[in-house]
Scaffold this active site. Sequence first.
Site, PDB file in Angstrom:
ATOM      1  N   GLU A  24       0.811  -1.216   0.000  1.00 48.38           N
ATOM      2  CA  GLU A  24       0.000   0.000   0.000  1.00 48.38           C
ATOM      3  C   GLU A  24       0.851   1.277   0.000  1.00 48.38           C
ATOM      4  O   GLU A  24       0.342   2.366   0.186  1.00 48.38           O
ATOM      5  CB  GLU A  24      -0.971  -0.010   1.180  1.00 48.38           C
ATOM      6  CG  GLU A  24      -2.036  -1.070   1.017  1.00 48.38           C
ATOM      7  CD  GLU A  24      -3.092  -1.056   2.111  1.00 48.38           C
ATOM      8  OE1 GLU A  24      -2.899  -0.371   3.145  1.00 48.38           O
ATOM      9  OE2 GLU A  24      -4.118  -1.731   1.929  1.00 48.38           O
ATOM     10  N   TYR A 129     -13.241  -7.247  -5.527  1.00 49.38           N
ATOM     11  CA  TYR A 129     -14.347  -7.037  -4.580  1.00 49.38           C
ATOM     12  C   TYR A 129     -15.678  -6.871  -5.305  1.00 49.38           C
ATOM     13  O   TYR A 129     -16.692  -7.413  -4.882  1.00 49.38           O
ATOM     14  CB  TYR A 129     -14.074  -5.824  -3.691  1.00 49.38           C
ATOM     15  CG  TYR A 129     -12.848  -5.958  -2.822  1.00 49.38           C
ATOM     16  CD1 TYR A 129     -12.493  -7.168  -2.236  1.00 49.38           C
ATOM     17  CD2 TYR A 129     -12.030  -4.864  -2.575  1.00 49.38           C
ATOM     18  CE1 TYR A 129     -11.366  -7.291  -1.436  1.00 49.38           C
ATOM     19  CE2 TYR A 129     -10.908  -4.968  -1.773  1.00 49.38           C
ATOM     20  CZ  TYR A 129     -10.578  -6.179  -1.205  1.00 49.38           C
ATOM     21  OH  TYR A 129      -9.476  -6.288  -0.412  1.00 49.38           O
TER      22      TYR A 129
END
Length: 157
Positions: A24, A129
Amino acid sequence: MIRRIEPRDVDAAVGLVYELALYEKAPEQCHLTSEQLHTALFGERPALFGHVAEVDGQVVGIALWFLNFSTWDGVHGVYLEDLYVTPDQRGNGLGKKLLQALAQECVEQNYTRLQWWVLNWNEPSIGFYKSLGAIPMDEWTTMRVTGAALSALASAD
């Protein structure tokens, strides 16, 4: 194999959290220790829960989560803090299985929601997702108070 996290998994889970922070693009912001994670998961009043993905005896994925509460629904939900699968194990269905375990937790406990954040630039995860039926909640803005601002707010009259 997907299972609940156990004390023996803590060091591996901390390592995966650091890998996630690197992925990240914020490794300097990660300060988690094994002692902290162990206390959060297995201390006197655990407030964090977790599942691991294990392949050939090695922890290769984690889902760390806690309960939230919907005042509108009047019941708890699950907030997924971290989901991570090592790069060499991605594409094997482990991320989906970890999310399925959390969905099962919700259904079994009559929780009405499973939610999490994803970074806007993380298109592979967003696509994954969405393929599972997740809906972006882009009409909401995440707010956070930390550091000096948190201290100032706490001591304000």
